[in-house]
Design an enzyme around this catalytic site. Sequence first.
Site, short mmCIF file in Angstrom:
data_model
loop_
_atom_site.label_atom_id
_atom_site.label_comp_id
_atom_site.label_asym_id
_atom_site.label_seq_id
_atom_site.Cartn_x
_atom_site.Cartn_y
_atom_site.Cartn_z
N CYS A 116 -1.36 6.95 6.72
CA CYS A 116 -0.97 6.51 5.37
C CYS A 116 -0.01 7.48 4.68
O CYS A 116 0.64 7.12 3.71
CB CYS A 116 -2.20 6.31 4.50
SG CYS A 116 -3.41 5.23 5.25
N HIS A 256 -0.98 6.62 -2.98
CA HIS A 256 -1.35 5.72 -1.89
C HIS A 256 -2.41 4.74 -2.40
O HIS A 256 -3.30 5.11 -3.16
CB HIS A 256 -1.90 6.53 -0.71
CG HIS A 256 -2.43 5.65 0.37
ND1 HIS A 256 -1.70 4.60 0.88
CD2 HIS A 256 -3.63 5.62 1.01
CE1 HIS A 256 -2.42 3.98 1.79
NE2 HIS A 256 -3.59 4.57 1.89
N ASN A 286 -4.70 -2.18 1.06
CA ASN A 286 -4.17 -0.93 1.63
C ASN A 286 -3.26 -1.29 2.81
O ASN A 286 -3.70 -1.90 3.78
CB ASN A 286 -5.37 -0.08 2.10
CG ASN A 286 -4.96 1.24 2.74
OD1 ASN A 286 -3.79 1.47 3.02
ND2 ASN A 286 -5.95 2.09 2.97
#
Length: 329
Positions: A116, A256, A286
């Site tokens: 990520c 994030h 996500n």
Amino acid sequence: MKISKIMKITGIGNYFPKKILTNNDLEKMIDTSDEWITTRTGIKQRRIAAEDESTSAMAAKAARKAIKGAGLKPSDIELIMVATITPDMNFPSTACLVQAEIKAFNAASLDIGAACSGYVYGLSIARAYIASGVYKNILLIGAEKLTSITDWTDRNTCVLFGDGAGACVLQPGYTNSGIQSILLGSDGRKGGLLYIPAGGSKMPSNQQTVNEHLHFIKMKGSELFKVAVTKMTEAAVGALEMCGMTPDDIDMLVPHQANIRIIRAVGKKLKLSDERVYTNIEHYGNMSSASIATALNEAVIKGRIRKGNIAVLTAFGGGLTWGACVIKW
Ligand code: COA
């Protein structure tokens, strides 16, 4: 030749697949509820790539928009980097597949494996090339088909992830706007908190690994939660310190998008009101490396980040990895 130490984002582009999977849809697939998912994660829906729509296909669509936005042609691009944990295949790299798709035949191509945090890692690699005068036109893409590595029988994880791609073109800048600082970090000792056990050289695929669902994301959610809040906050503060700033200077934090509660906790630690923290998790879930990429692009497109603003990206992911970047827009 004049070498610039400042790198600018000169073109941006997002792509999201058409199909939407809502929390209500998930209620029909597993033992969960819209209420649980919304309150525990902030996610209401996510995009799902078509079966034949690969990571490289989504990346190429975002890339074309970014290249056009920068006023370049694909043949101008000298380096293509794709941050992804869902490459089309182990090799060729997804960046090479994008190169072929967009016809950027003058470029070198590589993938970035930092989960990520991959987009922020990519910005740092690009900056090193630009500051050393090696390349002037770099294409960076965060692209994921996370639903291809999601275990749809595991309610702990399958409600979290979605698909999409965000891209940017990076070039030398000759004013003081652009990337001001980047801080990266990692802790390989905590790799077991978030990983895919099988399919690599350590545990090659076989019937048993498939039967045991070992090709899907395994996650220790509550342990990750705490590390994510700490590391995303520390990284943001550290990157700001590198350029003589404090959290007070932030106009827009682009974190994030793993969980709205993680995002709110980071915002609170940095003493930022909700208006100064950009979120798109409610629409997309996500998307790993594509989360920061698309959120930053969206914030710019919507005018939430304007010329002269200080935007801070802060990322966290498997590895573990983390990173933050201060941008004067
Ligand atoms: N629907 C309903 N109940 C669910 C559920 C779902 N989709 N998923 C889990 N539950 C249940 C659990 O089984 C557990 O039940 P139990 O108490 O009877 O055992 C309960 O909800 C609480 O689970 P817990 O894991 O403590 O919840 P949480 O508040 O920690 O939230 C996450 C879970 C995954 C949303 C949260 O931990 C998280 O977001 N962690 C970080 C993940 C992350 O950042 N990942 C990527 C990093 S880049």
